[in-house]
Enzyme design. Structure first.
Site, PDB file in Angstrom:
ATOM      1  N   ASP A 124      32.764  29.596  37.546  1.00  0.00           N
ATOM      2  CA  ASP A 124      31.359  29.490  37.167  1.00  0.00           C
ATOM      3  C   ASP A 124      31.242  29.042  35.716  1.00  0.00           C
ATOM      4  OD1 ASP A 124      32.336  32.100  36.426  1.00  0.00           O
ATOM      5  OD2 ASP A 124      30.257  32.693  35.999  1.00  0.00           O
ATOM      6  N   GLU A 129      31.866  35.381  35.901  1.00  0.00           N
ATOM      7  CA  GLU A 129      32.249  35.750  34.536  1.00  0.00           C
ATOM      8  C   GLU A 129      31.165  35.412  33.526  1.00  0.00           C
ATOM      9  OE1 GLU A 129      34.188  35.733  30.601  1.00  0.00           O
ATOM     10  OE2 GLU A 129      33.113  34.103  31.606  1.00  0.00           O
TER      11      GLU A 129
END
Length: 386
Positions: free
Chosen positions: A74, A141
């Site tokens: 991500d 994250e």
């Protein structure tokens, strides 16, 4: 033919995986690693009030030792895409640099790790030289880190699998490849100090109790004495007040409450609970029973951790020095990372690319750095199992 970290990273960059979207990045990794003989698991975790997050775990081999590469696909939002020199999800190469959101943080690190592992497997008949290699990848994250790495680790642990060591490919280097290995991170604690007084007219202070006086006194007391002196692995803990507010827009009104917001970056001289107790003790001493106050702490999963220098950190440092010619500093500076979760399962170090352009417009990585990092990872893998 060696695996190409540039090609792998470009494919990942072309996946618009803005957190928490998967964007095709995990699907690409699944196809790539399954073709190399990995067993792949895609796990979606959720929690009320949060976004569902897709995560990825792939392993080849069944025996110890078990080395895992961790990371996240991500990425943060791109900002104004028109401000980019090249499309943020184009994977364009210009003047020896690869452009794209996540090039540094941290699709480039994942691309290098995949390339290095594929090369190691190809050199040993399609299997690890001995032991097991895995990839522990999250899509959470850059968000609140609730439905990503911590839950994926719990799931793997519930399967009875154990890690011996982990390399997290976050952009650890400060200025150039090879200057820094992160062996730990400070913890982070956010909170409010709230002082309650009595509202009144400024012309009649005897009828009121101004909380501004109290909060100033408590802030001074909390900042006047160091939290600790630091140690061999960490700099001293640091407290910063970032705002003081009474919500008052009128000059002739004594407020009834004053709030101060703070953050503490703390070392392993403290735990979250011992640090909260220390703040309470110091504030009570300064208040002397005459100031009504309370702390409200925000929930935190950002605890402190350190991987003590030893054979594993030495192995990584030697691979870095041989490839770059630089002896890397073993550092615990910077913000938080998913290593704070991994440390509860095995020793972990962070080593990746140079973080100069992470989260910035025109995020990019030199092609030479991708090839150097792949060489470093390959040396680590070969020697870890050799």
């Amino acid at each position: 033919m060696p695996a190409d970290p540039v090609a792998i990273t470009r494919e990942l960059l072309r996946c618009p995986s803005v957190t928490p979207a998967e964007g095709g990045a995990l699907s690409y990794l699944e196809t790539t690693l399954k073709a190399a003989g990995f067993t792949v698991h895609r796990k979606v975790f959720s929690e009320p009030g949060t976004d569902d997050v897709e995560n990825f775990y792939a392993r080849i081999g069944t025996e110890a030792p078990h080395l895992t590469f961790a990371g996240h696909t991500d990425v943060v939002p791109t900002g104004d895409e028109k401000a980019w020199k090249h499309p943020p999800f184009g994977g364009d190469i210009d003047n020896g640099e690869l452009y794209g959101r996540g090039a540094v943080d941290m699709k480039g690190g994942i691309g290098c790790a995949v390339a290095a592992v594929l090369d190691h497997l190809a050199a040993h008949g399609g299997r690890p030289q001995k032991g097991s290699i895995s990839f522990l990848i999250t899509g959470d994250e850059e968000s609140i880190a609730v439905n990503g790495t911590p839950k994926l680790l719990q799931w793997v642990d519930g399967m009875g699998e154990k890690f011996d060591h982990c390399i997290l490919g976050e952009p650890s280097n400060q200025e150039e490849m090879g200057d820094t290995i992160k062996i730990g991170r400070r913890g982070s604690l956010n909170g409010h100090l709230i002082v309650t007084g009595k509202q009144g007219h400024v012309a009649y202070p005897q009828r009121a109790d101004n909380p501004v006086r109290g909060i100033v006194k408590l802030i001074d007391a909390l900042l006047s004495e160091p939290l600790d002196a630091g140690n061999a692995n960490f700099q001293p803990s640091n407290m910063e007040f970032v705002s003081v507010d009474v919500g008052n827009k009128t000059v002739n009104l004594i407020p009834g409450e004053a709030r101060a917001m703070f953050n503490i970056r703390f070392n392993d001289c403290h735990t979250l609970e011992s640090l909260k107790a220390l703040l309470q003790q110091r504030a009570e001493k300064a208040a002397g029973g005459k100031i009504k106050f309370e702390f409200k702490f925000q929930p935190s999963n950002a605890g402190v951790f350190v991987t003590k220098p030893g054979p594993f950190t030495e192995l990584v440092a030697n691979a870095v020095k041989e490839t770059t010619g630089r002896a890397p500093a073993l550092s615990t500076t910077g913000g938080t990372s998913d290593a704070r979760f991994i440390t509860h399962y095995c020793p972990v170090v962070e080593f990746g690319l140079v973080g100069q352009t992470m989260h910035a417009i025109d995020e990019r990585v030199p092609i030479a750095d991708l090839r150097a990092l792949t060489t470093i990872y390959r040396k680590i893998v070969d020697r870890y199992f050799g």
